[in-house]
Design a protein around this motif. Structure first.
Motif, PDB file in Angstrom:
ATOM      1  N   ILE A  93      -5.539  29.375  35.075  1.00 14.03           N
ATOM      2  CA  ILE A  93      -5.171  28.412  36.183  1.00 14.03           C
ATOM      3  C   ILE A  93      -4.516  29.181  36.855  1.00 14.03           C
ATOM      4  N   PRO A  94      -4.194  29.940  37.698  1.00 14.64           N
ATOM      5  CA  PRO A  94      -3.558  31.061  38.053  1.00 14.64           C
ATOM      6  C   PRO A  94      -2.661  30.205  38.865  1.00 14.64           C
ATOM      7  N   LYS A  95      -3.022  29.396  39.711  1.00 14.04           N
ATOM      8  CA  LYS A  95      -2.012  28.273  41.083  1.00 14.04           C
ATOM      9  C   LYS A  95      -1.766  27.001  40.397  1.00 14.04           C
ATOM     10  N   GLY A  96      -2.508  26.878  39.117  1.00 18.81           N
ATOM     11  CA  GLY A  96      -2.081  25.404  38.700  1.00 18.81           C
ATOM     12  C   GLY A  96      -0.712  25.507  37.705  1.00 18.81           C
ATOM     13  N   PRO A  97      -0.981  24.183  37.265  1.00 17.77           N
ATOM     14  CA  PRO A  97       0.615  23.456  37.035  1.00 17.77           C
ATOM     15  C   PRO A  97       0.552  24.396  35.859  1.00 17.77           C
ATOM     16  N   GLY A  98      -0.461  25.129  34.887  1.00 22.52           N
ATOM     17  CA  GLY A  98       0.152  25.527  33.688  1.00 22.52           C
ATOM     18  C   GLY A  98      -1.214  25.926  33.338  1.00 22.52           C
ATOM     19  N   ASN A  99      -2.102  26.852  32.025  1.00 25.33           N
ATOM     20  CA  ASN A  99      -3.568  27.355  31.921  1.00 25.33           C
ATOM     21  C   ASN A  99      -3.455  25.891  30.204  1.00 25.33           C
ATOM     22  N   LEU A 100      -5.190  25.905  29.964  1.00 27.54           N
ATOM     23  CA  LEU A 100      -5.313  24.729  29.102  1.00 27.54           C
ATOM     24  C   LEU A 100      -5.630  24.848  28.274  1.00 27.54           C
ATOM     25  N   LEU A 101      -5.388  23.982  27.110  1.00 28.54           N
ATOM     26  CA  LEU A 101      -5.824  24.488  25.336  1.00 28.54           C
ATOM     27  C   LEU A 101      -5.884  22.830  24.961  1.00 28.54           C
ATOM     28  N   LEU A 102      -7.437  22.918  24.913  1.00 30.73           N
ATOM     29  CA  LEU A 102      -7.976  21.318  24.410  1.00 30.73           C
ATOM     30  C   LEU A 102      -8.579  21.460  22.891  1.00 30.73           C
ATOM     31  N   PHE A 103      -8.216  20.582  22.526  1.00 27.41           N
ATOM     32  CA  PHE A 103      -9.060  20.570  21.096  1.00 27.41           C
ATOM     33  C   PHE A 103      -9.531  19.125  20.555  1.00 27.41           C
TER      34      PHE A 103
END
Length: 356
Positions: A93-103
């Motif tokens: 997410i280039p303009k977001g609060p951070g990239n996501l990692l879900l598992f």
């Protein structure tokens, strides 16, 4: 140019869906001399706008604040007689609060469930623009559209698997471009991946084997308050792969449709009766207060298809991030597909505040 062509095809698919017909689109190499069934709109000659061989690398961000770059897979694997569901999902997410990692891991046999969700700062996250090579704390994901390796470590477990493609990719809408909340998204799936490897939970390792469905998507998502969507994947016993999108705006406007990749390599895109019309057996999260159905009727009149889909095992397969939840649940389906009785296992995703 890509965006213009994709928007036109998505509009054509939406129009066909409103009319209750289907859009058929042969893959390269399929026999496009065969006439389409009565009541279909033929989309032959329109090229695919995605390429699994080239589009696994990170994409150039669009101008939208909610633009995202996503890759994930869901798995139904077996281990020692247990039916286990897996989800691995990362979002750039280039303009977001951070990239996501879900598992998440769900043992549908016993109901045991656990999930992990975290945000990763841009400085700790790398996704190559030239191919599938993703590195983040605890994650390494490499490979290509034929074979990929995924290693993931979280505080309570780890996953180390190899995914090998069997059969062609599924391009959503027939070309891989479609309208989501009025904005063009690009998406394709590798719907049949042979899956082998090791799953370790609380220090205990076990061998797993089964099948995965991988999705690659990029574009603006418009997660405005009140907007929500449901997604389902269905691998049919005859080899067909079916992907369903049900996108609902806050004002109630609904676009529900299915992309079918037939085993002969051709496509059908058809209207689906909105999932909310026949959703039931709701579960309310004690953590977020969000309410999710756990049973749906999937009706596709143009394809003579009517299926009952139910969440299996623990209904509370909700992933939490920042006080919000999303359902990523193992499911099972049964009913009729093209008039023939079918049954199988699948996954259901519900994103957004779902109240109906």
């Amino acid at each position: 140019m890509r965006r213009s062509i994709g928007t036109k095809l998505a509009a054509a698919a939406a129009l066909a869906a409103m009319l209750g017909s289907t859009v058929s689109s042969p893959l390269a190499g399929a026999d496009d001399r065969n006439p389409a069934p009565a009541g279909t709109v033929v989309a032959s000659g329109i090229p695919a706008l995605v390429d699994p061989a080239a589009d696994l690398g990170a994409k150039t961000p669009g101008p939208e604040d909610d633009w995202a770059d996503s890759i994930y897979f869901t798995s139904r694997v077996n281990s020692g007689g247990h039916d286990i569901g897996l989800l691995v999902h990362t979002v750039r997410i280039p303009k977001g609060p951070g990239n996501l990692l879900l598992f998440s891991v769900h043992d549908a046999t016993t109901g045991w469930y656990k999930s992990h969700a975290t945000r990763v700062d841009a400085g700790d996250y790398a996704w190559s623009t030239t191919g599938l090579d993703i590195t983040a704390p605890g994650l390494r994901w490499t490979g290509d559209a034929q074979r990929m390796s995924v290693s993931l470590d979280v505080p309570w477990g780890s996953l180390d698997v190899v995914l090998q493609a069997r059969g062609p990719a599924l391009n959503y809408g027939g070309t891989g471009a479609f309208s989501l909340f009025g904005q063009t998204n690009y998406e394709f799936a590798l719907p049949d991946l042979r899956t082998t490897g090791t799953l370790t939970l609380d220090g205990r390792s076990r061998q797993i084997t089964g099948q995965s469905w991988l999705d690659r998507q990029w574009g603006p998502t418009d997660g405005a308050p009140g907007n929500h969507w449901s997604w389902m994947n269905l691998n049919m016993p005859n080899g067909d792969a079916v992907a369903i999108w049900d996108a609902v705006r806050a004002d109630g406007d609904t676009h529900t449709w299915a992309t079918v990749l037939r085993k002969d390599g051709s496509y059908e895109v058809a209207s689906v009766v909105p999932l909310a019309d026949d959703a039931s057996e709701h579960w309310t999260s004690p953590t977020t207060g969000q309410r999710y159905p756990t049973r749906w009727i999937v009706s596709i009149p143009a394809l003579k298809t009517r299926l009952t889909v139910r969440v299996t095992g623990n209904p509370g397969q909700e992933i939490l991030l920042g006080g919000n939840g999303r359902l990523e649940a193992t499911a099972a389906f049964e009913g009729t597909y093209h008039g023939t009785k079918v049954a199988g296992r699948n996954f259901v995703e519900m994103f957004g505040d779902w109240h109906s």
